[in-house]
Write a protein that holds these residues in place. Structure first.
Motif, PDB file in Angstrom:
ATOM      1  N   ARG A 101       0.832  -1.211   0.000  1.00  0.00           N
ATOM      2  CA  ARG A 101       0.000   0.000   0.000  1.00  0.00           C
ATOM      3  C   ARG A 101       0.863   1.255   0.000  1.00  0.00           C
ATOM      4  O   ARG A 101       0.639   2.180  -0.783  1.00  0.00           O
ATOM      5  CB  ARG A 101      -0.928   0.008   1.219  1.00  0.00           C
ATOM      6  CG  ARG A 101      -1.900   1.197   1.228  1.00  0.00           C
ATOM      7  CD  ARG A 101      -2.595   1.339   2.567  1.00  0.00           C
ATOM      8  NE  ARG A 101      -1.676   1.629   3.658  1.00  0.00           N
ATOM      9  CZ  ARG A 101      -1.068   2.808   3.865  1.00  0.00           C
ATOM     10  NH1 ARG A 101      -1.281   3.813   3.053  1.00  0.00           N
ATOM     11  NH2 ARG A 101      -0.263   2.970   4.889  1.00  0.00           N
ATOM     12  N   ARG A 155       2.595   1.635  -3.398  1.00  0.00           N
ATOM     13  CA  ARG A 155       1.624   2.040  -4.416  1.00  0.00           C
ATOM     14  C   ARG A 155       1.289   3.526  -4.279  1.00  0.00           C
ATOM     15  O   ARG A 155       1.238   4.252  -5.271  1.00  0.00           O
ATOM     16  CB  ARG A 155       0.370   1.187  -4.336  1.00  0.00           C
ATOM     17  CG  ARG A 155      -0.674   1.533  -5.394  1.00  0.00           C
ATOM     18  CD  ARG A 155      -1.807   0.537  -5.413  1.00  0.00           C
ATOM     19  NE  ARG A 155      -1.369  -0.775  -5.825  1.00  0.00           N
ATOM     20  CZ  ARG A 155      -1.137  -1.126  -7.080  1.00  0.00           C
ATOM     21  NH1 ARG A 155      -1.279  -0.258  -8.045  1.00  0.00           N
ATOM     22  NH2 ARG A 155      -0.763  -2.357  -7.366  1.00  0.00           N
ATOM     23  N   GLU A 156       1.069   3.985  -3.057  1.00  0.00           N
ATOM     24  CA  GLU A 156       0.774   5.407  -2.838  1.00  0.00           C
ATOM     25  C   GLU A 156       1.945   6.278  -3.290  1.00  0.00           C
ATOM     26  O   GLU A 156       1.745   7.314  -3.926  1.00  0.00           O
ATOM     27  CB  GLU A 156       0.463   5.668  -1.367  1.00  0.00           C
ATOM     28  CG  GLU A 156      -0.902   5.187  -0.940  1.00  0.00           C
ATOM     29  CD  GLU A 156      -1.160   5.394   0.549  1.00  0.00           C
ATOM     30  OE1 GLU A 156      -0.289   5.954   1.257  1.00  0.00           O
ATOM     31  OE2 GLU A 156      -2.235   4.980   1.003  1.00  0.00           O
ATOM     32  N   LEU A 180       4.220   5.539  -5.528  1.00  0.00           N
ATOM     33  CA  LEU A 180       4.292   5.479  -6.987  1.00  0.00           C
ATOM     34  C   LEU A 180       3.212   6.348  -7.623  1.00  0.00           C
ATOM     35  O   LEU A 180       3.490   7.092  -8.581  1.00  0.00           O
ATOM     36  CB  LEU A 180       4.157   4.026  -7.459  1.00  0.00           C
ATOM     37  CG  LEU A 180       4.226   3.800  -8.963  1.00  0.00           C
ATOM     38  CD1 LEU A 180       5.554   4.308  -9.535  1.00  0.00           C
ATOM     39  CD2 LEU A 180       4.052   2.326  -9.271  1.00  0.00           C
ATOM     40  N   GLU A 181       2.006   6.297  -7.085  1.00  0.00           N
ATOM     41  CA  GLU A 181       0.923   7.128  -7.618  1.00  0.00           C
ATOM     42  C   GLU A 181       1.257   8.608  -7.488  1.00  0.00           C
ATOM     43  O   GLU A 181       1.018   9.392  -8.412  1.00  0.00           O
ATOM     44  CB  GLU A 181      -0.396   6.789  -6.921  1.00  0.00           C
ATOM     45  CG  GLU A 181      -0.955   5.443  -7.340  1.00  0.00           C
ATOM     46  CD  GLU A 181      -2.130   4.978  -6.494  1.00  0.00           C
ATOM     47  OE1 GLU A 181      -2.474   5.638  -5.481  1.00  0.00           O
ATOM     48  OE2 GLU A 181      -2.712   3.934  -6.846  1.00  0.00           O
ATOM     49  N   GLN A 182       1.817   9.010  -6.346  1.00  0.00           N
ATOM     50  CA  GLN A 182       2.221  10.413  -6.167  1.00  0.00           C
ATOM     51  C   GLN A 182       3.303  10.792  -7.167  1.00  0.00           C
ATOM     52  O   GLN A 182       3.285  11.890  -7.711  1.00  0.00           O
ATOM     53  CB  GLN A 182       2.734  10.648  -4.749  1.00  0.00           C
ATOM     54  CG  GLN A 182       1.659  10.783  -3.724  1.00  0.00           C
ATOM     55  CD  GLN A 182       2.252  11.164  -2.377  1.00  0.00           C
ATOM     56  OE1 GLN A 182       3.364  10.772  -2.021  1.00  0.00           O
ATOM     57  NE2 GLN A 182       1.500  11.917  -1.610  1.00  0.00           N
ATOM     58  N   SER A 183       4.239   9.894  -7.403  1.00  0.00           N
ATOM     59  CA  SER A 183       5.320  10.176  -8.351  1.00  0.00           C
ATOM     60  C   SER A 183       4.784  10.378  -9.757  1.00  0.00           C
ATOM     61  O   SER A 183       5.241  11.277 -10.476  1.00  0.00           O
ATOM     62  CB  SER A 183       6.348   9.042  -8.351  1.00  0.00           C
ATOM     63  OG  SER A 183       6.988   8.973  -7.105  1.00  0.00           O
ATOM     64  N   VAL A 184       3.830   9.570 -10.154  1.00  0.00           N
ATOM     65  CA  VAL A 184       3.232   9.719 -11.485  1.00  0.00           C
ATOM     66  C   VAL A 184       2.554  11.083 -11.595  1.00  0.00           C
ATOM     67  O   VAL A 184       2.704  11.787 -12.605  1.00  0.00           O
ATOM     68  CB  VAL A 184       2.240   8.570 -11.770  1.00  0.00           C
ATOM     69  CG1 VAL A 184       1.401   8.859 -13.005  1.00  0.00           C
ATOM     70  CG2 VAL A 184       2.983   7.257 -11.932  1.00  0.00           C
ATOM     71  N   ILE A 185       1.837  11.489 -10.564  1.00  0.00           N
ATOM     72  CA  ILE A 185       1.172  12.794 -10.578  1.00  0.00           C
ATOM     73  C   ILE A 185       2.205  13.908 -10.692  1.00  0.00           C
ATOM     74  O   ILE A 185       2.036  14.849 -11.476  1.00  0.00           O
ATOM     75  CB  ILE A 185       0.287  12.978  -9.333  1.00  0.00           C
ATOM     76  CG1 ILE A 185      -0.909  12.029  -9.399  1.00  0.00           C
ATOM     77  CG2 ILE A 185      -0.184  14.428  -9.196  1.00  0.00           C
ATOM     78  CD1 ILE A 185      -1.687  11.924  -8.101  1.00  0.00           C
ATOM     79  N   ASP A 200       3.644  14.062 -14.197  1.00  0.00           N
ATOM     80  CA  ASP A 200       2.644  14.682 -15.071  1.00  0.00           C
ATOM     81  C   ASP A 200       2.563  16.183 -14.822  1.00  0.00           C
ATOM     82  O   ASP A 200       2.483  16.980 -15.760  1.00  0.00           O
ATOM     83  CB  ASP A 200       1.266  14.052 -14.852  1.00  0.00           C
ATOM     84  CG  ASP A 200       1.132  12.671 -15.451  1.00  0.00           C
ATOM     85  OD1 ASP A 200       1.998  12.274 -16.271  1.00  0.00           O
ATOM     86  OD2 ASP A 200       0.160  11.969 -15.085  1.00  0.00           O
ATOM     87  N   ASN A 220       8.559   9.061  -1.049  1.00  0.00           N
ATOM     88  CA  ASN A 220       9.164   7.921  -1.744  1.00  0.00           C
ATOM     89  C   ASN A 220      10.268   7.297  -0.900  1.00  0.00           C
ATOM     90  O   ASN A 220      10.347   6.076  -0.771  1.00  0.00           O
ATOM     91  CB  ASN A 220       9.750   8.349  -3.088  1.00  0.00           C
ATOM     92  CG  ASN A 220       8.690   8.659  -4.111  1.00  0.00           C
ATOM     93  OD1 ASN A 220       7.530   8.311  -3.942  1.00  0.00           O
ATOM     94  ND2 ASN A 220       9.083   9.315  -5.174  1.00  0.00           N
TER      95      ASN A 220
END
Length: 80
Positions: free
Chosen positions: A17, A20-21, A23-28, A31, A71
Motif C-alpha cells: 500500500r 503504491r501510494e 508510486l501514484e504520487q510520483s506519477v502525478i 505529469d 518515496n
C-alpha cells in the motif's frame, strides 16, 4: 496458516500500500512537471490543476521534495 504467517502477510500488504501510494504520487508529480514546463502539449484544465497543486505545496521545488520524502520513506520501510 499460522499467526506469524498472517502477520507477515499483513506487513507485506501494508508495504504494498505504501509503495503504491508513493508510486501514484510520483506519477502525478511527473505529469505535473510536464504540465508546468511543456503545457503546450497538455489540456488547459490539467495545467490549471497542476498550478493549484504546486501552489498548495509552496512551489515546484517544495512539491517535488515532499513527494521525494514520501518515496524515500516508503523505500526505507520496504528495506526494514
Amino acid at each position: 496458516m499460522t499467526p506469524q504467517d498472517e502477520a507477515h502477510i499483513k506487513a507485506l500488504e501494508e508495504e504494498n500500500r505504501r509503495m503504491r501510494e508513493a508510486l501514484e504520487q510520483s506519477v502525478i508529480v511527473i505529469d505535473d512537471w510536464l504540465h508546468q514546463y511543456a503545457n503546450e502539449f497538455c489540456d488547459m484544465l490539467s495545467v490549471e490543476d497542476t498550478k493549484r497543486r504546486i501552489s498548495q505545496k509552496g512551489g515546484t521545488l517544495a512539491y517535488i521534495a515532499d513527494v521525494q520524502s514520501t518515496n524515500r520513506a516508503a523505500l526505507k520501510g520496504a528495506q526494514s
